[in-house]
Structure formats: structure tokens, C-alpha cells
Design a protein around this motif. Sequence first.
Motif, short mmCIF file in Angstrom:
data_model
loop_
_atom_site.label_atom_id
_atom_site.label_comp_id
_atom_site.label_asym_id
_atom_site.label_seq_id
_atom_site.Cartn_x
_atom_site.Cartn_y
_atom_site.Cartn_z
N VAL A 93 84.45 84.74 88.07
CA VAL A 93 85.12 86.02 87.82
C VAL A 93 86.42 85.78 87.05
N ALA A 94 87.20 84.79 87.48
CA ALA A 94 88.45 84.49 86.79
C ALA A 94 88.20 84.11 85.33
N LEU A 95 87.18 83.32 85.10
CA LEU A 95 86.82 82.93 83.73
C LEU A 95 86.45 84.16 82.90
N ASP A 96 85.65 85.05 83.48
CA ASP A 96 85.26 86.28 82.79
C ASP A 96 86.47 87.16 82.46
N LEU A 97 87.50 87.06 83.30
CA LEU A 97 88.73 87.85 83.08
C LEU A 97 89.71 87.15 82.14
N GLY A 98 89.45 85.89 81.84
CA GLY A 98 90.38 85.14 81.01
C GLY A 98 91.59 84.63 81.77
N VAL A 99 91.43 84.47 83.08
CA VAL A 99 92.51 83.96 83.93
C VAL A 99 92.32 82.45 84.07
N GLY A 100 93.38 81.70 83.77
CA GLY A 100 93.32 80.25 83.79
C GLY A 100 93.26 79.66 85.19
N LEU A 104 94.89 80.92 88.83
CA LEU A 104 93.97 81.16 89.95
C LEU A 104 94.37 80.31 91.15
N ALA A 105 94.73 79.06 90.92
CA ALA A 105 95.16 78.18 92.02
C ALA A 105 96.43 78.73 92.67
N ASP A 106 97.35 79.26 91.88
CA ASP A 106 98.56 79.87 92.43
C ASP A 106 98.23 81.09 93.29
N GLU A 108 95.36 81.61 94.85
CA GLU A 108 94.72 81.12 96.06
C GLU A 108 95.76 80.62 97.05
N SER A 109 96.74 79.90 96.57
CA SER A 109 97.81 79.40 97.43
C SER A 109 98.56 80.56 98.09
N TRP A 110 98.83 81.60 97.33
CA TRP A 110 99.54 82.77 97.86
C TRP A 110 98.72 83.41 98.98
N VAL A 111 97.42 83.58 98.75
CA VAL A 111 96.55 84.20 99.76
C VAL A 111 96.52 83.34 101.02
N MET A 112 96.44 82.04 100.87
CA MET A 112 96.41 81.16 102.04
C MET A 112 97.72 81.26 102.83
N ARG A 113 98.84 81.37 102.13
CA ARG A 113 100.13 81.54 102.82
C ARG A 113 100.18 82.87 103.57
N GLN A 114 99.60 83.91 102.98
CA GLN A 114 99.58 85.21 103.65
C GLN A 114 98.77 85.15 104.94
N PHE A 115 97.63 84.49 104.90
CA PHE A 115 96.82 84.34 106.11
C PHE A 115 97.56 83.52 107.16
N ALA A 116 98.27 82.50 106.73
CA ALA A 116 99.06 81.69 107.68
C ALA A 116 100.15 82.53 108.33
N LEU A 117 100.78 83.39 107.55
CA LEU A 117 101.83 84.25 108.11
C LEU A 117 101.24 85.26 109.10
N VAL A 118 100.08 85.78 108.82
CA VAL A 118 99.43 86.71 109.75
C VAL A 118 99.09 85.99 111.05
N ARG A 119 98.57 84.77 110.95
CA ARG A 119 98.28 84.00 112.16
C ARG A 119 99.56 83.74 112.96
N GLU A 120 100.64 83.45 112.27
CA GLU A 120 101.92 83.21 112.94
C GLU A 120 102.39 84.48 113.65
N ALA A 121 102.26 85.62 113.00
CA ALA A 121 102.64 86.89 113.62
C ALA A 121 101.79 87.17 114.86
N GLU A 122 100.51 86.86 114.78
CA GLU A 122 99.63 87.06 115.94
C GLU A 122 100.06 86.18 117.10
N GLU A 123 100.53 84.98 116.82
CA GLU A 123 101.04 84.10 117.88
C GLU A 123 102.28 84.69 118.53
N PHE A 124 103.15 85.34 117.74
CA PHE A 124 104.33 86.02 118.31
C PHE A 124 103.89 87.10 119.29
#
Length: 127
Positions: A93-100, A104-106, A108-124
Motif C-alpha cells: 500500500v505504501a509503495l502504491d501511495l509513493g510513501v518511502g 513508513l518505518a517512522d 510504524e514506530s509511532w503506532v507502536m509507541r501509541q500502543f505502548a502508551l495505551v498499555r501503560e495507561a491501562e496499568e495505571f
Amino acid sequence: MFVTRLSSRQQGLLLTLGKQLIAADGNIHDKETDLLATLQAQMTPGIQAAAVHQLGEEFQTQESKAALLLELLGLAHADADYHLDEKDFIAKVALDLGVGKDLLADMESWVMRQFALVREAEEFMEG
């Protein structure tokens, strides 16, 4: 989270791609279907899945490309198992959109950090 930044047509394409993505690994997890339902609830009422043809023609702005990819990455990570088939699907999909690959790796990293923050909030909340 970013669905409202997409046009009605783009939302329909997100719905189609989302369904294809969660089926890509052959194992549709409840967390994936729940998140897809949440995304659909944020869409313009009555949005239906749309046939995917030329993604580059439908998603011409950086904003729409990023919104689509961030939502797809969120779906792919929803079950905490980012399967190789899902990763390949998103890379296509990224290739079809012309996204390098670096951008895309950046994302993905952002999304993974968001999930980590949600898990941290759930622990609170659990104490």
C-alpha cells in the motif's frame, strides 16, 4: 483516530483495505475486528467498502496518505502480532501511495509507541 481526515471515498477504501489487511495473515482476531468496527463508527454514516484501483489517484495529499497508513498500521498491531503478511500488505500500500520505506518505518514506530502508551495507561487503571 485519523478517519475524519479522509474523504468519504477514501474512508470506503480504508474500510476495504482494513478488511483485506486483517485477513492477510489468515487469522482474524477479535481485537482487529473490534478496531475496524470502531474505525467504521468514526466514518461518515453509510460508508460502504469501495473497490480499490489506483490508490495513488485516490490519496494524493500527504495528509490522506499518512492517515490511511497510520490507521492500517494500527489495525495490523491491534492483536499484538504484526504478521509478515500484514507487513507485506502495508508495504505494498505504501509503495502504491509513493510513501518511502523510511517514512513508513517512522509511522510504524509511532503506532507502536501509541500502543505502548495505551498499555501503560491501562496499568495505571488496574492499580
